[in-house]
Design a protein around this motif. Structure first.
Motif, PDB file in Angstrom:
ATOM      1  N   LYS A   1       0.818  -1.213   0.000  1.00 44.75           N
ATOM      2  CA  LYS A   1       0.000   0.000   0.000  1.00 44.75           C
ATOM      3  C   LYS A   1       0.853   1.266   0.000  1.00 44.75           C
ATOM      4  O   LYS A   1       0.562   2.211  -0.746  1.00 44.75           O
ATOM      5  CB  LYS A   1      -0.923  -0.010   1.221  1.00 44.75           C
ATOM      6  N   ALA A   2       1.907   1.298   0.796  1.00 40.95           N
ATOM      7  CA  ALA A   2       2.761   2.490   0.875  1.00 40.95           C
ATOM      8  C   ALA A   2       3.399   2.799  -0.476  1.00 40.95           C
ATOM      9  O   ALA A   2       3.502   3.968  -0.881  1.00 40.95           O
ATOM     10  CB  ALA A   2       3.832   2.313   1.936  1.00 40.95           C
ATOM     11  N   GLU A   3       3.815   1.757  -1.182  1.00 42.46           N
ATOM     12  CA  GLU A   3       4.436   1.963  -2.498  1.00 42.46           C
ATOM     13  C   GLU A   3       3.389   2.381  -3.530  1.00 42.46           C
ATOM     14  O   GLU A   3       3.683   3.186  -4.415  1.00 42.46           O
ATOM     15  CB  GLU A   3       5.169   0.691  -2.934  1.00 42.46           C
ATOM     16  N   ARG A   4       2.183   1.808  -3.435  1.00 44.85           N
ATOM     17  CA  ARG A   4       1.116   2.238  -4.346  1.00 44.85           C
ATOM     18  C   ARG A   4       0.835   3.724  -4.178  1.00 44.85           C
ATOM     19  O   ARG A   4       0.741   4.475  -5.160  1.00 44.85           O
ATOM     20  CB  ARG A   4      -0.173   1.446  -4.081  1.00 44.85           C
ATOM     21  N   GLU A   5       0.696   4.149  -2.937  1.00 47.75           N
ATOM     22  CA  GLU A   5       0.359   5.546  -2.672  1.00 47.75           C
ATOM     23  C   GLU A   5       1.490   6.486  -3.048  1.00 47.75           C
ATOM     24  O   GLU A   5       1.253   7.629  -3.448  1.00 47.75           O
ATOM     25  CB  GLU A   5      -0.020   5.706  -1.198  1.00 47.75           C
ATOM     26  N   GLN A   6       2.722   5.999  -2.959  1.00 50.29           N
ATOM     27  CA  GLN A   6       3.862   6.831  -3.308  1.00 50.29           C
ATOM     28  C   GLN A   6       3.848   7.225  -4.787  1.00 50.29           C
ATOM     29  O   GLN A   6       4.275   8.318  -5.154  1.00 50.29           O
ATOM     30  CB  GLN A   6       5.162   6.100  -2.978  1.00 50.29           C
ATOM     31  N   VAL A   7       3.345   6.335  -5.631  1.00 49.22           N
ATOM     32  CA  VAL A   7       3.286   6.644  -7.061  1.00 49.22           C
ATOM     33  C   VAL A   7       1.952   7.261  -7.460  1.00 49.22           C
ATOM     34  O   VAL A   7       1.736   7.575  -8.629  1.00 49.22           O
ATOM     35  CB  VAL A   7       3.568   5.398  -7.930  1.00 49.22           C
ATOM     36  N   GLY A   8       1.032   7.419  -6.490  1.00 47.87           N
ATOM     37  CA  GLY A   8      -0.245   8.072  -6.769  1.00 47.87           C
ATOM     38  C   GLY A   8      -1.409   7.147  -6.987  1.00 47.87           C
ATOM     39  O   GLY A   8      -2.500   7.593  -7.372  1.00 47.87           O
ATOM     40  N   LEU A   9      -1.218   5.839  -6.732  1.00 48.95           N
ATOM     41  CA  LEU A   9      -2.301   4.874  -6.913  1.00 48.95           C
ATOM     42  C   LEU A   9      -3.096   4.810  -5.609  1.00 48.95           C
ATOM     43  O   LEU A   9      -2.702   4.150  -4.652  1.00 48.95           O
ATOM     44  CB  LEU A   9      -1.739   3.499  -7.272  1.00 48.95           C
ATOM     45  N   LYS A  10      -4.229   5.474  -5.590  1.00 48.20           N
ATOM     46  CA  LYS A  10      -5.067   5.522  -4.402  1.00 48.20           C
ATOM     47  C   LYS A  10      -6.000   4.313  -4.327  1.00 48.20           C
ATOM     48  O   LYS A  10      -6.326   3.694  -5.347  1.00 48.20           O
ATOM     49  CB  LYS A  10      -5.903   6.804  -4.398  1.00 48.20           C
ATOM     50  N   ASP A  11      -6.459   4.029  -3.117  1.00 46.12           N
ATOM     51  CA  ASP A  11      -7.430   2.945  -2.939  1.00 46.12           C
ATOM     52  C   ASP A  11      -8.775   3.277  -3.568  1.00 46.12           C
ATOM     53  O   ASP A  11      -9.634   2.404  -3.714  1.00 46.12           O
ATOM     54  CB  ASP A  11      -7.623   2.655  -1.449  1.00 46.12           C
ATOM     55  N   THR A  12      -8.970   4.539  -3.935  1.00 50.60           N
ATOM     56  CA  THR A  12     -10.249   4.966  -4.533  1.00 50.60           C
ATOM     57  C   THR A  12     -10.200   5.020  -6.059  1.00 50.60           C
ATOM     58  O   THR A  12     -11.194   5.371  -6.694  1.00 50.60           O
ATOM     59  CB  THR A  12     -10.629   6.355  -3.996  1.00 50.60           C
ATOM     60  N   LEU A  13      -9.053   4.656  -6.658  1.00 51.70           N
ATOM     61  CA  LEU A  13      -8.928   4.726  -8.122  1.00 51.70           C
ATOM     62  C   LEU A  13      -9.779   3.644  -8.785  1.00 51.70           C
ATOM     63  O   LEU A  13      -9.773   2.484  -8.369  1.00 51.70           O
ATOM     64  CB  LEU A  13      -7.472   4.553  -8.538  1.00 51.70           C
ATOM     65  N   ILE A  14     -10.497   4.026  -9.832  1.00 44.74           N
ATOM     66  CA  ILE A  14     -11.306   3.108 -10.637  1.00 44.74           C
ATOM     67  C   ILE A  14     -10.708   3.066 -12.045  1.00 44.74           C
ATOM     68  O   ILE A  14     -10.475   4.105 -12.662  1.00 44.74           O
ATOM     69  CB  ILE A  14     -12.768   3.583 -10.714  1.00 44.74           C
ATOM     70  N   ARG A  15     -10.428   1.853 -12.544  1.00 50.53           N
ATOM     71  CA  ARG A  15      -9.872   1.711 -13.894  1.00 50.53           C
ATOM     72  C   ARG A  15     -10.918   1.114 -14.827  1.00 50.53           C
ATOM     73  O   ARG A  15     -11.588   0.135 -14.471  1.00 50.53           O
ATOM     74  CB  ARG A  15      -8.633   0.802 -13.875  1.00 50.53           C
ATOM     75  N   LEU A  16     -11.041   1.707 -16.005  1.00 52.44           N
ATOM     76  CA  LEU A  16     -11.986   1.216 -17.005  1.00 52.44           C
ATOM     77  C   LEU A  16     -11.253   0.702 -18.240  1.00 52.44           C
ATOM     78  O   LEU A  16     -10.347   1.355 -18.755  1.00 52.44           O
ATOM     79  CB  LEU A  16     -12.944   2.337 -17.435  1.00 52.44           C
ATOM     80  N   SER A  17     -11.666  -0.463 -18.693  1.00 55.05           N
ATOM     81  CA  SER A  17     -11.287  -0.938 -20.016  1.00 55.05           C
ATOM     82  C   SER A  17     -12.524  -0.723 -20.880  1.00 55.05           C
ATOM     83  O   SER A  17     -13.518  -1.449 -20.771  1.00 55.05           O
ATOM     84  CB  SER A  17     -10.908  -2.429 -19.985  1.00 55.05           C
ATOM     85  N   VAL A  18     -12.471   0.312 -21.705  1.00 57.93           N
ATOM     86  CA  VAL A  18     -13.650   0.715 -22.483  1.00 57.93           C
ATOM     87  C   VAL A  18     -13.786  -0.192 -23.694  1.00 57.93           C
ATOM     88  O   VAL A  18     -12.872  -0.301 -24.521  1.00 57.93           O
ATOM     89  CB  VAL A  18     -13.543   2.190 -22.918  1.00 57.93           C
ATOM     90  N   GLY A  19     -14.930  -0.851 -23.797  1.00 56.61           N
ATOM     91  CA  GLY A  19     -15.163  -1.792 -24.884  1.00 56.61           C
ATOM     92  C   GLY A  19     -15.658  -1.118 -26.152  1.00 56.61           C
ATOM     93  O   GLY A  19     -15.531   0.092 -26.336  1.00 56.61           O
ATOM     94  N   ILE A  20     -16.254  -1.914 -27.020  1.00 59.32           N
ATOM     95  CA  ILE A  20     -16.684  -1.398 -28.324  1.00 59.32           C
ATOM     96  C   ILE A  20     -18.206  -1.348 -28.439  1.00 59.32           C
ATOM     97  O   ILE A  20     -18.759  -1.283 -29.533  1.00 59.32           O
ATOM     98  CB  ILE A  20     -16.072  -2.217 -29.481  1.00 59.32           C
ATOM     99  N   GLU A  21     -18.898  -1.349 -27.277  1.00 55.70           N
ATOM    100  CA  GLU A  21     -20.346  -1.198 -27.294  1.00 55.70           C
ATOM    101  C   GLU A  21     -20.723   0.206 -27.784  1.00 55.70           C
ATOM    102  O   GLU A  21     -19.852   1.058 -28.010  1.00 55.70           O
ATOM    103  CB  GLU A  21     -20.913  -1.404 -25.880  1.00 55.70           C
ATOM    104  N   ASP A  22     -22.010   0.475 -27.892  1.00 56.55           N
ATOM    105  CA  ASP A  22     -22.470   1.818 -28.221  1.00 56.55           C
ATOM    106  C   ASP A  22     -22.093   2.751 -27.074  1.00 56.55           C
ATOM    107  O   ASP A  22     -22.443   2.509 -25.917  1.00 56.55           O
ATOM    108  CB  ASP A  22     -23.991   1.825 -28.439  1.00 56.55           C
TER     109      ASP A  22
END
Length: 379
Positions: free
Chosen positions: A345-366
């Motif tokens: 966790k400490a290393e994640r936060e050091q680079v700016g990766l917060k526990d609240t970050l949401i990542r999206l892989s945007v598909g090819i839907e409409d």
């Protein structure tokens, strides 16, 4: 030959026996020999398989490389690269990096004597400072996972020239449709083929592509000796996926750009990480080395409340909550507890990766349906 044509035809020839236009699935473990050592180029399917050969040739062509080597997963491909080095060798690594890459480096190969230095490569000066007489490889991931940082590949590879340092680029987020690191000076390109190259969330595979004859020989030896090879059925599925790569990637990019713009204007969104936005600090570099900006983005909600981020993900309907990326369907991931949980966790936060970050892989839907799903989930 332009990319769309290569995606359909490169490395592929009609089957010489039947004329089949699609490469057959050579579901065999061994091959009959006329006499000991006298064969038709194939002895045993761990070493070579015609379906895998066709795929390796196709992937090499798409990355403007001469040699393609496929593995049973992206991590097996990464493992093969790390086997090139010996105890005491130093490797400089992007500090915002896929959790599995961090894990194999820190928890496996560090125990074997390799030394890893994690730096923010969005500032090339950090790389210059980290290089020592023992540096043997620089590992770049761009765009990075999950903060979508952009690293200037050409500028970093220039630091390797004349120093006996290899430059390896994880090109998974971009795919060869958007970015070709070999053309920018890289020695090896790595792909988690599972993602955009396969494109349909139905196979697991990795690949390495290079123009260096000696590196290709070493990596092919490791592929055969260690045996982490993909089966012919998976190779067939990826060959099929490649034929629509250019069409899929264009829709991924178009949808992601619209969603990133929409999120940027949402009153409840605090930050959007997407290199296509002019506000992104790596936007100009991305414009220079990429043909478009990809289908991956991350964002944070205002208030920085973990429970709200989790409940937002749980309310999503079209964006399925799951690990992986690059399929035709849209996915939502919580990096801190899923793809990057192996990083402290400490290393994640050091680079700016917060526990609240949401990542999206945007598909090819409409895209209108995807935005509506985000709207109902975020509120």
């Amino acid at each position: 030959m332009k990319f769309g044509t290569k995606a359909i035809h490169a490395g592929i020839t009609p089957d010489p026996t039947t004329g089949a236009i699609m490469t057959p699935i050579y579901q065999t473990s061994t091959y009959v020999q006329e006499s000991p050592g006298k064969h038709k180029g194939y002895e045993y399917s761990r070493t070579h398989n015609p379906t895998r050969t066709a795929l390796q040739n196709a992937l090499a062509a798409l990355e403007n490389g001469q040699y393609g080597i496929c593995f049973s997963s992206g991590m097996a491909a990464t493992d093969a690269v790390l086997r090139l080095y010996k105890p005491g060798d130093e490797i400089i690594v992007t500090n915002d990096i896929y959790g599995g890459t961090y894990r194999i480096m820190k928890r496996i190969y560090e125990g074997y004597g390799l030394i890893f230095r994690f730096v923010d490569m969005s500032n090339p000066g950090n790389v210059t400072e980290a290089i020592s007489d023992n540096t043997r490889m620089i590992w770049i991931e761009t765009p990075t996972n999950p903060l979508l940082k952009i690293i200037d590949i050409k500028q970093i590879t220039a630091l390797c020239n004349g120093r006996n340092i290899h430059c390896v680029v994880d090109n998974t987020f971009a795919s060869p449709y958007l970015q070709n690191p070999l053309d920018l000076g890289a020695d090896i390109v790595m792909h988690s083929v599972t993602k955009y190259l396969g494109g349909h969330s139905d196979t697991v595979m990795g690949a390495l592509i290079t123009n260096d004859n000696e590196l290709a020989k070493q990596l092919a030896f490791i592929q055969n000796a260690a045996g982490a090879v993909p089966g012919p059925q998976d190779c067939f599925l990826v060959l099929r996926g490649l034929k629509t790569l250019h069409i899929r990637m264009q829709r991924h990019c178009e949808n992601a750009m619209q969603i990133a713009t929409w999120l940027s204007n949402h009153p409840k969104v605090a930050m959007v990480y997407y290199p296509g936005l002019t506000s992104h600090p790596g936007h100009e570099i991305a414009k220079k080395q990429m043909r478009d900006f990809g289908g991956m983005l991350s964002f944070e909600l205002k208030g920085d409340v973990y429970e709200e981020a989790v409940s937002t993900m749980e309310r999503l309907e079209l964006f399925s909550l799951g690990e992986s990326l690059g399929g035709v369907e849209s996915l939502c991931t919580h990096p801190a507890s899923m793809t990057h949980a192996s990083i402290p966790k400490a290393e994640r936060e050091q680079v700016g990766l917060k526990d609240t970050l949401i990542r999206l892989s945007v598909g090819i839907e409409d895209v209108d349906d995807l935005i509506a799903d985000l709207q109902q989930a975020i509120g």
